[in-house]
Design a protein around this motif. Structure first.
Motif, PDB file in Angstrom:
ATOM      1  N   VAL A 247      12.344   8.364  -1.694  1.00  0.00           N
ATOM      2  CA  VAL A 247      12.483   7.007  -1.800  1.00  0.00           C
ATOM      3  C   VAL A 247      12.662   6.597   0.232  1.00  0.00           C
ATOM      4  N   ALA A 248      13.529   7.722   0.832  1.00  0.00           N
ATOM      5  CA  ALA A 248      13.904   7.595   1.961  1.00  0.00           C
ATOM      6  C   ALA A 248      12.085   7.640   2.876  1.00  0.00           C
ATOM      7  N   GLU A 249      11.588   9.166   2.691  1.00  0.00           N
ATOM      8  CA  GLU A 249      10.350   9.434   2.871  1.00  0.00           C
ATOM      9  C   GLU A 249       9.592   7.725   2.669  1.00  0.00           C
ATOM     10  N   ILE A 250       9.494   6.691   1.779  1.00  0.00           N
ATOM     11  CA  ILE A 250       8.476   6.255   1.626  1.00  0.00           C
ATOM     12  C   ILE A 250       8.119   5.396   2.138  1.00  0.00           C
ATOM     13  N   ALA A 251      10.126   4.441   2.514  1.00  0.00           N
ATOM     14  CA  ALA A 251      11.047   3.676   3.461  1.00  0.00           C
ATOM     15  C   ALA A 251      10.303   3.807   4.637  1.00  0.00           C
ATOM     16  N   ALA A 252       9.654   4.574   5.534  1.00  0.00           N
ATOM     17  CA  ALA A 252       9.968   5.413   6.643  1.00  0.00           C
ATOM     18  C   ALA A 252       7.653   5.074   6.571  1.00  0.00           C
ATOM     19  N   ARG A 253       6.900   4.658   5.849  1.00  0.00           N
ATOM     20  CA  ARG A 253       6.035   4.463   6.527  1.00  0.00           C
ATOM     21  C   ARG A 253       5.521   3.706   7.425  1.00  0.00           C
ATOM     22  N   ASP A 254       4.387   3.324   7.338  1.00  0.00           N
ATOM     23  CA  ASP A 254       3.580   1.792   8.365  1.00  0.00           C
ATOM     24  C   ASP A 254       3.224   1.056   7.364  1.00  0.00           C
ATOM     25  N   GLY A 255       4.064  -0.333   7.990  1.00  0.00           N
ATOM     26  CA  GLY A 255       3.739  -0.989   6.912  1.00  0.00           C
ATOM     27  C   GLY A 255       4.422  -1.754   6.556  1.00  0.00           C
ATOM     28  N   ARG A 256       4.524  -3.145   5.366  1.00  0.00           N
ATOM     29  CA  ARG A 256       5.638  -3.876   4.988  1.00  0.00           C
ATOM     30  C   ARG A 256       5.797  -3.247   4.011  1.00  0.00           C
ATOM     31  N   THR A 257       6.893  -3.058   3.622  1.00  0.00           N
ATOM     32  CA  THR A 257       7.502  -2.943   1.846  1.00  0.00           C
ATOM     33  C   THR A 257       8.902  -3.493   1.348  1.00  0.00           C
ATOM     34  N   ILE A 258       8.686  -4.216   0.186  1.00  0.00           N
ATOM     35  CA  ILE A 258       9.609  -4.468  -0.348  1.00  0.00           C
ATOM     36  C   ILE A 258      10.041  -3.037  -1.785  1.00  0.00           C
ATOM     37  N   MET A 259      11.598  -3.463  -1.937  1.00  0.00           N
ATOM     38  CA  MET A 259      11.837  -2.278  -2.764  1.00  0.00           C
ATOM     39  C   MET A 259      12.670  -2.605  -3.880  1.00  0.00           C
ATOM     40  N   LEU A 308      12.180  -4.450   2.741  1.00  0.00           N
ATOM     41  CA  LEU A 308      13.090  -5.594   2.529  1.00  0.00           C
ATOM     42  C   LEU A 308      14.076  -4.506   0.854  1.00  0.00           C
ATOM     43  N   VAL A 309      15.254  -4.457   0.786  1.00  0.00           N
ATOM     44  CA  VAL A 309      15.951  -4.042  -0.099  1.00  0.00           C
ATOM     45  C   VAL A 309      15.566  -4.871  -1.251  1.00  0.00           C
ATOM     46  N   THR A 310      15.469  -4.968  -2.169  1.00  0.00           N
ATOM     47  CA  THR A 310      16.000  -6.331  -3.418  1.00  0.00           C
ATOM     48  C   THR A 310      16.680  -6.558  -4.560  1.00  0.00           C
ATOM     49  N   THR A 311      17.223  -7.202  -5.466  1.00  0.00           N
ATOM     50  CA  THR A 311      16.701  -7.102  -6.770  1.00  0.00           C
ATOM     51  C   THR A 311      15.682  -8.473  -6.921  1.00  0.00           C
ATOM     52  N   ASP A 312      15.509  -8.540  -8.003  1.00  0.00           N
ATOM     53  CA  ASP A 312      14.514  -9.554  -8.574  1.00  0.00           C
ATOM     54  C   ASP A 312      14.773 -10.603  -8.544  1.00  0.00           C
ATOM     55  N   VAL A 313      15.625 -11.177  -7.369  1.00  0.00           N
ATOM     56  CA  VAL A 313      15.813 -12.473  -7.256  1.00  0.00           C
ATOM     57  C   VAL A 313      14.084 -12.802  -6.088  1.00  0.00           C
ATOM     58  N   ALA A 314      13.643 -11.660  -5.511  1.00  0.00           N
ATOM     59  CA  ALA A 314      12.333 -11.500  -4.283  1.00  0.00           C
ATOM     60  C   ALA A 314      11.542 -11.765  -5.851  1.00  0.00           C
ATOM     61  N   ALA A 315      11.242 -11.181  -6.511  1.00  0.00           N
ATOM     62  CA  ALA A 315      10.525 -10.983  -7.696  1.00  0.00           C
ATOM     63  C   ALA A 315       9.542 -12.463  -7.769  1.00  0.00           C
ATOM     64  N   ARG A 316      10.012 -13.139  -7.857  1.00  0.00           N
ATOM     65  CA  ARG A 316       9.653 -14.761  -7.977  1.00  0.00           C
ATOM     66  C   ARG A 316       8.992 -15.814  -6.872  1.00  0.00           C
ATOM     67  N   GLY A 317       7.982 -15.894  -6.460  1.00  0.00           N
ATOM     68  CA  GLY A 317       8.044 -16.889  -5.066  1.00  0.00           C
ATOM     69  C   GLY A 317       7.863 -16.994  -4.136  1.00  0.00           C
ATOM     70  N   ILE A 318       8.348 -15.173  -3.992  1.00  0.00           N
ATOM     71  CA  ILE A 318       8.210 -15.062  -2.398  1.00  0.00           C
ATOM     72  C   ILE A 318       6.955 -14.590  -2.122  1.00  0.00           C
ATOM     73  N   HIS A 319       6.706 -15.302  -0.846  1.00  0.00           N
ATOM     74  CA  HIS A 319       5.520 -15.040   0.037  1.00  0.00           C
ATOM     75  C   HIS A 319       5.439 -14.659   1.367  1.00  0.00           C
ATOM     76  N   ILE A 320       4.738 -13.146   1.335  1.00  0.00           N
ATOM     77  CA  ILE A 320       5.316 -12.404   2.818  1.00  0.00           C
ATOM     78  C   ILE A 320       3.784 -11.744   3.338  1.00  0.00           C
ATOM     79  N   ASP A 321       2.811 -12.609   4.346  1.00  0.00           N
ATOM     80  CA  ASP A 321       1.603 -11.266   3.899  1.00  0.00           C
ATOM     81  C   ASP A 321       1.940 -10.432   4.172  1.00  0.00           C
ATOM     82  N   ASP A 322       0.373  -9.503   4.123  1.00  0.00           N
ATOM     83  CA  ASP A 322       0.356  -7.978   4.038  1.00  0.00           C
ATOM     84  C   ASP A 322       1.343  -7.894   3.382  1.00  0.00           C
ATOM     85  N   VAL A 323       2.204  -7.427   3.178  1.00  0.00           N
ATOM     86  CA  VAL A 323       3.341  -7.083   2.246  1.00  0.00           C
ATOM     87  C   VAL A 323       2.030  -5.511   1.543  1.00  0.00           C
TER      88      VAL A 323
END
Length: 461
Positions: A247-259, A308-323
């Motif tokens: 998980v730490a190596e994936i998070a260190a990637r380039d680009g926006r990531t939601i976990m 961004l580390v999140t629960t399912d509160v962000a599974a609906r309706g959250i829109h951020i470009d380029d995830v």
């Protein structure tokens, strides 16, 4: 019950004018760079304008907000609302979705001379009461806050002519259903109802049977995950220490990531672990204060906090470009949750990658859940630093240098994080369904000093 047939989209419709929308609204959309209806808009707008009850199902990022919002605004035009008595109502499950729906409909409402406002929990109720007291044509609300306003006599739903439940299947869950039912009971029985979501299953039968009259179903996509714009992968890890390193190596990637993780505590814990490993990460969940949630999303949208580390509160309706990557650190329990989580990437036809991490004892459940979600993939075993992990996710070794207090959810964020939040709040974020209003100029919003909402002020027109 849910209709068994899907109404056909009107053939040959290539413009919003052809759907019956007024010229002033078409011109406002054109100024925003929105020229052609998306499929769910082309399918549903005419029926909604005709006053029919509508069920709309389309994938995330496909334009659902305008699909219900444009006909609602059109039908409300020309008759001002009385103080405290909105004439249109959109009910949403989360604060973030309320803000994004408000932003999406701001420009069209302004063009028609209508007043809209969002009311959500976590903010002073007197501010919302004052806003309603000035008259609101279209109210966007979370169930709890609207119930509070009704209880205190600040709002009255007896003038509501048209109601939309956005993320209707979630609002039909047991946790929301009693409250949502009580709200609908306060609206006129002959009012129009629109139910929209990326998934519409049997859970909404109670709402459909009780509140809708001969509804028309429009489904532009099947209720399974996209396999054309999303690449789906299952990564098997042997134990928890290996999983943490992966998980730490994936998070260190380039680009926006939601976990995605299962619990609020898990979100805070993982974000802290990632910062300790040298990855700038923020946590988002329902236990955070609203200003903290707003700062987190602002910094993630700005790019200064790329994970961004999140629960399912962000599974609906959250829109951020380029995830570009969604990671199920904790596998979802059901296919519907998978679909909504995955929908944070590959929005509006863009490409994206969805990765599910599974321990050995989770293999059977994950494989069954994936099949129900319409995904057939062969999982691959991975470990830290392995080439296959890098190829799929872009993983790389984190720096190991702990990130200083840069978590935007901290009560005292650093000046850099505060600056990022300010920059993000001054620019227009795309709305809940990206194509709805993220394709052109900024809307002509007029901040309301009574609002107090970060990055999503109510409007006074």
């Amino acid at each position: 019950m849910i209709p068994s047939t899907t109404a056909a989209t009107t053939p040959g419709v290539i413009s919003f004018a052809g759907l019956g929308l007024p010229a002033v609204l078409v011109q406002a959309l054109r100024r925003e760079g929105i020229e052609t209806p998306f499929p769910i808009q082309a399918a549903t707008v005419a029926d909604a304008l005709a006053g029919k009850d509508v069920l709309g199902r389309a994938s995330t990022g496909s334009g659902k907000t305008l699909a219900f919002g444009l006909p609602m605004l059109t039908r409300l035009a020309g008759k001002p609302a009385r103080p405290g008595r909105p004439r249109g109502l959109v009910v949403v499950p989360t604060r973030e979705l309320a803000a994004q729906v408000e932003r999406a409909l701001d420009g069209p409402a302004l063009a028609l001379g209508l007043r809209i406002a969002a009311v959500v929990g976590g903010l002073p109720i007197k501010r919302h009461a004052a806003r309603l007291g000035h008259g609101v044509d279209l109210l966007i609300a979370t169930p709890g806050r609207l119930a509070d306003l009704l209880q205190h006599g600040y709002a009255d739903l007896s003038d509501v002519a048209i109601t939309t439940l956005d993320e209707a299947d979630h609002l039909a869950d047991l946790g929301f259903l009693p409250q949502v039912s009580r709200l609908l009971d306060r609206t006129p029985r002959d009012g129009q109802r629109l139910l929209f979501s990326a998934t519409l299953d049997s859970e909404i039968d109670t709402l459909v049977h009780r509140y809708l009259r001969e509804p028309v179903l429009h489904a532009t996509t099947p209720a399974v995950a996209s396999v054309t714009t999303m690449a789906h992968h299952v990564l098997y890890v042997p134990d928890k220490p290996t999983k943490r390193a992966v998980v730490a190596e994936i998070a260190a990637r380039d680009g926006r990531t939601i976990m995605f993780v299962r619990t609020k505590h898990g979100a805070d814990r993982l974000a802290k672990q990632l910062r300790t490993a040298g990855v700038t990460a923020g946590a988002l969940h329902g236990g955070k204060a609203q200003n903290n949630r707003a700062r987190t999303l602002a910094a993630f949208g700005d790019g200064s906090v790329p994970v961004l580390v999140t629960t399912d509160v962000a599974a609906r309706g959250i829109h951020i470009d380029d995830v570009s990557l969604v990671v199920h650190v904790d596998p979802p329990a059901e296919p519907k949750a998978y679909l909504h989580r995955a929908g944070r990437t590959a929005r509006a036809g863009a490409d994206g990658v969805v990765v599910t991490l599974a321990l050995t004892d989770q293999r059977h459940d994950v494989q069954a859940m994936m099949r129900k979600a319409g995904i057939e993939v062969d999982g691959v075993e991975v470990g830290p630093g392995e080439q296959r992990l890098i190829e799929i996710t872009g993983a790389r070794q984190p720096s190991g240098r702990p990130v200083p207090i840069a978590d935007p959810t901290s009560p005292t964020p650093t000046p850099e994080v505060r600056s990022a939040a300010r920059r993000a709040s001054t620019r227009r974020h795309s709305p809940a369904d990206g194509p709805d209003a993220g394709r052109g100029k900024k809307s002509r919003r007029r901040p309301n000093p009574t609002s107090g909402r970060a990055g999503a002020s109510s409007k006074t027109r």
